[in-house]
Write an enzyme that holds these catalytic residues in place. Structure first.
Site, PDB file in Angstrom:
ATOM      1  N   LYS A 266       0.838  -1.199   0.000  1.00  0.00           N
ATOM      2  CA  LYS A 266       0.000   0.000   0.000  1.00  0.00           C
ATOM      3  C   LYS A 266       0.879   1.258   0.000  1.00  0.00           C
ATOM      4  O   LYS A 266       2.011   1.213   0.493  1.00  0.00           O
ATOM      5  CB  LYS A 266      -0.853   0.036   1.278  1.00  0.00           C
ATOM      6  CG  LYS A 266      -2.025  -0.910   1.290  1.00  0.00           C
ATOM      7  CD  LYS A 266      -2.838  -0.739   2.570  1.00  0.00           C
ATOM      8  CE  LYS A 266      -4.000  -1.711   2.607  1.00  0.00           C
ATOM      9  NZ  LYS A 266      -4.996  -1.496   1.551  1.00  0.00           N
ATOM     10  N   ARG A 340     -10.521 -11.345   1.652  1.00  0.00           N
ATOM     11  CA  ARG A 340     -11.395 -12.375   1.074  1.00  0.00           C
ATOM     12  C   ARG A 340     -10.745 -13.745   1.113  1.00  0.00           C
ATOM     13  O   ARG A 340     -11.427 -14.759   1.185  1.00  0.00           O
ATOM     14  CB  ARG A 340     -11.799 -11.957  -0.352  1.00  0.00           C
ATOM     15  CG  ARG A 340     -10.665 -11.861  -1.320  1.00  0.00           C
ATOM     16  CD  ARG A 340     -11.016 -11.040  -2.555  1.00  0.00           C
ATOM     17  NE  ARG A 340     -11.014  -9.605  -2.287  1.00  0.00           N
ATOM     18  CZ  ARG A 340     -11.322  -8.666  -3.180  1.00  0.00           C
ATOM     19  NH1 ARG A 340     -11.694  -9.013  -4.410  1.00  0.00           N
ATOM     20  NH2 ARG A 340     -11.295  -7.389  -2.857  1.00  0.00           N
TER      21      ARG A 340
HETATM   22  N1  BES Z   1      -8.141  -3.562   4.254  1.00  0.00           N
HETATM   23  C1  BES Z   1      -8.314  -3.137   2.920  1.00  0.00           C
HETATM   24  C2  BES Z   1      -9.608  -2.340   2.708  1.00  0.00           C
HETATM   25  C3  BES Z   1      -9.715  -1.042   3.435  1.00  0.00           C
HETATM   26  C4  BES Z   1      -9.383   0.144   2.800  1.00  0.00           C
HETATM   27  C5  BES Z   1     -10.185  -0.986   4.722  1.00  0.00           C
HETATM   28  C6  BES Z   1      -9.503   1.353   3.451  1.00  0.00           C
HETATM   29  C7  BES Z   1     -10.313   0.220   5.376  1.00  0.00           C
HETATM   30  C8  BES Z   1      -9.969   1.397   4.748  1.00  0.00           C
HETATM   31  C9  BES Z   1      -8.348  -4.340   1.986  1.00  0.00           C
HETATM   32  O1  BES Z   1      -7.585  -5.418   2.379  1.00  0.00           O
HETATM   33  C10 BES Z   1      -7.797  -3.884   0.677  1.00  0.00           C
HETATM   34  O2  BES Z   1      -6.663  -3.538   0.644  1.00  0.00           O
HETATM   35  N2  BES Z   1      -8.620  -3.907  -0.362  1.00  0.00           N
HETATM   36  C11 BES Z   1      -8.213  -3.503  -1.647  1.00  0.00           C
HETATM   37  C12 BES Z   1      -8.752  -4.488  -2.643  1.00  0.00           C
HETATM   38  C13 BES Z   1      -8.205  -4.338  -4.028  1.00  0.00           C
HETATM   39  C14 BES Z   1      -6.737  -4.649  -4.045  1.00  0.00           C
HETATM   40  C15 BES Z   1      -8.949  -5.272  -4.950  1.00  0.00           C
HETATM   41  C16 BES Z   1      -8.763  -2.097  -1.893  1.00  0.00           C
HETATM   42  O3  BES Z   1      -9.866  -1.794  -1.417  1.00  0.00           O
HETATM   43  O4  BES Z   1      -8.069  -1.303  -2.497  1.00  0.00           O
HETATM   44 MN    MN Z   2      -5.583  -5.267   1.780  1.00  0.00          MN
END
Ligand code: BES
Ligand code: MN
Ligand code: ZN
Length: 489
Positions: A266, A340
């Site tokens: 990230k 997931r």
């Molecule tokens: N934990 C994150 C989602 C999230 C984002 C929670 C902001 C709280 C605040 C999740 O694991 C994630 O990173 N999701 C990705 C999915 C994508 C890579 C398909 C996302 O939402 O960008």
């Molecule tokens: Mn994630």
């Protein structure tokens, strides 16, 4: 853990009113006379409060809102807060009034004159959950909350109706404490230990370690945690308050103790908020705690997958193919779509072991749900209209925002993979729906199921009506109510 505000219910008495120090709160309604105790205060303050109630400023207040008079002449108190709340009021306005009182930190004694108010216990509940603060790592001089006394007409009666609400508040606090904890403290070990400590309350708690998860074939979950020094764990919490042969409701939680994104790292900005990525698991834990504390008459099993998503020499790579416990294979397109992968195995395990009467999973699953619904509503997905509508009703009654989003075959088709049975990520379009669609592949056809994407609601950047900034505890109230209304008795 945080120190919640202590509330006592005492017999309303006139004698010491003008000598009360600290803060006082009273309830008023422009259409009705002040309560007897408030009238006594008003006389001592030469009518200051009745003038305030008759003012334009008071008329502009919404139910539950208030205004404050500082250092009123004739009284020993430093401030009197006047809240607009009629005697006949709904639960939410009563909680709101309490929350308005609880929103300002008070280290001095606080006396709430609630004599004869039929919703005194709800006012106290609103005050308690809004007054929560997570200050354990501040080494400054901040004084804790002072004592809070509610002056009521029948203290025993009010205390009795406040007891189940106190159990609920304790569940909310447990959830918030878990979510607020930084990831160097709340490792998978520490999380599991805090859950195991709930055995005291009569919950049966089991911790499944990596060896066991390996034996069960949970390669999707284990792949996420394999770059971390903290071993992955699945914790099973059983509350058996119902009939022996009654199938349990299953609550499933995503417990990513920290989500760096893994090799699909990230960006640095805002990454610190990923301490809340175990919010689903934290919420399940808070509900289980409440059920145990109020000795709910039903069977519920809470199962959480605890992992940490880190980049490392051993970490999972984009392009890896993993096999889930169900047997389906998954191409890991993006290691940041890890929630997931964890839930897939936990959902399958829940069905294989418990044959539950229904499943509700909670997860801070997608940033996309924040794009769609902001911080006001959680995304709700379901294959069962009856269960889903019951949940939406419970959420509305608890003022926890929840909005249903669709599922459908065309979305499911987007999960098609080049090499495996499915891929874990398929781009930005409908990101929350395709995530839900992925989960549904691990839900048996006739199993009533709800998926709650709480990425936007579990955490608040500034204070909300019922919580300070940080963890909100979203969902504990709604789920507790759903269980009470639909699964008990
Ligand atoms: N934990 C994150 C989602 C999230 C984002 C929670 C902001 C709280 C605040 C999740 O694991 C994630 O990173 N999701 C990705 C999915 C994508 C890579 C398909 C996302 O939402 O960008
Ligand atoms: Mn994630
Ligand atoms: Zn995540």
């Amino acid at each position: 853990m945080s120190q919640p505000v202590q509330i006592r219910f005492e017999e309303a008495q006139e004698a010491d009113l003008t000598a009360l120090t600290g803060q006082i709160a009273i309830f008023a309604d422009a259409a009705a006379p002040l309560s007897p105790l408030a009238r006594k205060l008003d006389r001592a303050a030469k009518g200051a409060f009745s003038r305030a109630v008759a003012s334009d400023a008071f008329a502009k207040l919404k139910p539950g809102e208030g205004l404050e008079l500082a250092f009123p002449a004739g009284l020993a108190a430093d401030a009197v807060q006047i809240l607009r709340l009629p005697k006949r009021t709904d639960t939410q306005a009563a909680r709101k009034a309490g929350a308005v009182i609880g929103a300002a930190h008070r280290s001095q004694p606080l006396t709430v004159l609630a004599e004869g108010h039929p919703k005194s216990a709800e006012i106290a509940f609103g005050l308690a959950i809004r007054a929560y603060e997570f200050e354990i790592y501040r080494s400054g001089e901040k004084k804790p909350w002072g004592p809070v006394a509610f002056r009521v007409t029948k203290p025993e009666e009010v205390a009795a109706s406040a007891a189940p609400l106190a159990a609920l508040a304790e569940g909310v606090f447990f959830t918030r404490d878990l979510i607020n904890e930084p990831a160097n403290v709340l490792t998978t070990f520490e999380f599991a230990a805090r859950l195991a400590a709930m055995q005291e309350l009569g919950l049966d708690v089991e911790i499944l370690e990596e060896e066991e998860l390996e034996r069960l074939g949970m390669r999707a979950l284990l792949g996420v945690g394999q770059g971390s020094e903290s071993p992955s764990k699945v914790v099973v919490m059983q509350w058996r308050g119902g009939a022996k042969d009654e199938a349990p409701l299953a609550l499933i939680g995503k417990g990513v103790c920290f989500d760096t994104g893994g090799i699909s790292l990230k960006p640095a900005a805002g990454m610190e908020d990923m301490v809340m990525d175990m919010g689903g698991a934290g919420t399940v834990a808070g509900v289980m705690r409440t059920l145990a504390l109020r000795k709910a008459k039903t069977n519920v099993v809470g199962i959480v997958g605890l992992v940490e998503n880190m980049p490392d020499g051993r970490a999972q790579r984009p392009g890896d193919v993993v096999k889930s416990m169900k047997g389906d294979t998954i191409e890991v397109i993006n290691t940041d779509a890890e929630g997931r992968l964890v839930l897939a195995d936990v959902l399958w395990y829940a069905q294989e072991r418990f044959s539950p009467r229904g499943m509700i999973d909670l997860a801070t699953l997608t940033g996309a749900v924040i794009v769609a619904l902001g911080n006001e509503n959680a995304g709700v997905f379901s294959n069962d209209d009856t269960l889903c509508n019951a949940f939406l009703k419970a959420a509305e009654a608890e003022a926890e925002g929840a909005w249903r989003l669709p599922l459908g075959d065309a979305y499911d088709a987007m999960l098609k993979s080049r090499v495996a049975d499915m891929r874990n990520s398929c781009g930005r379009e409908a990101g929350s729906i395709t995530a839900a669609q992925f989960l549904q592949r691990f839900v048996k056809a006739d199993m009533p199921w709800i998926h709650l994407d709480i990425a936007g609601t579990a955490w608040a950047k500034s204070g909300t009506a019922f919580s300070p900034k940080g963890a909100t505890g979203w969902g504990v109230r709604a789920l507790n109510r759903l269980i009470q209304d639909r699964f008990e008795g």
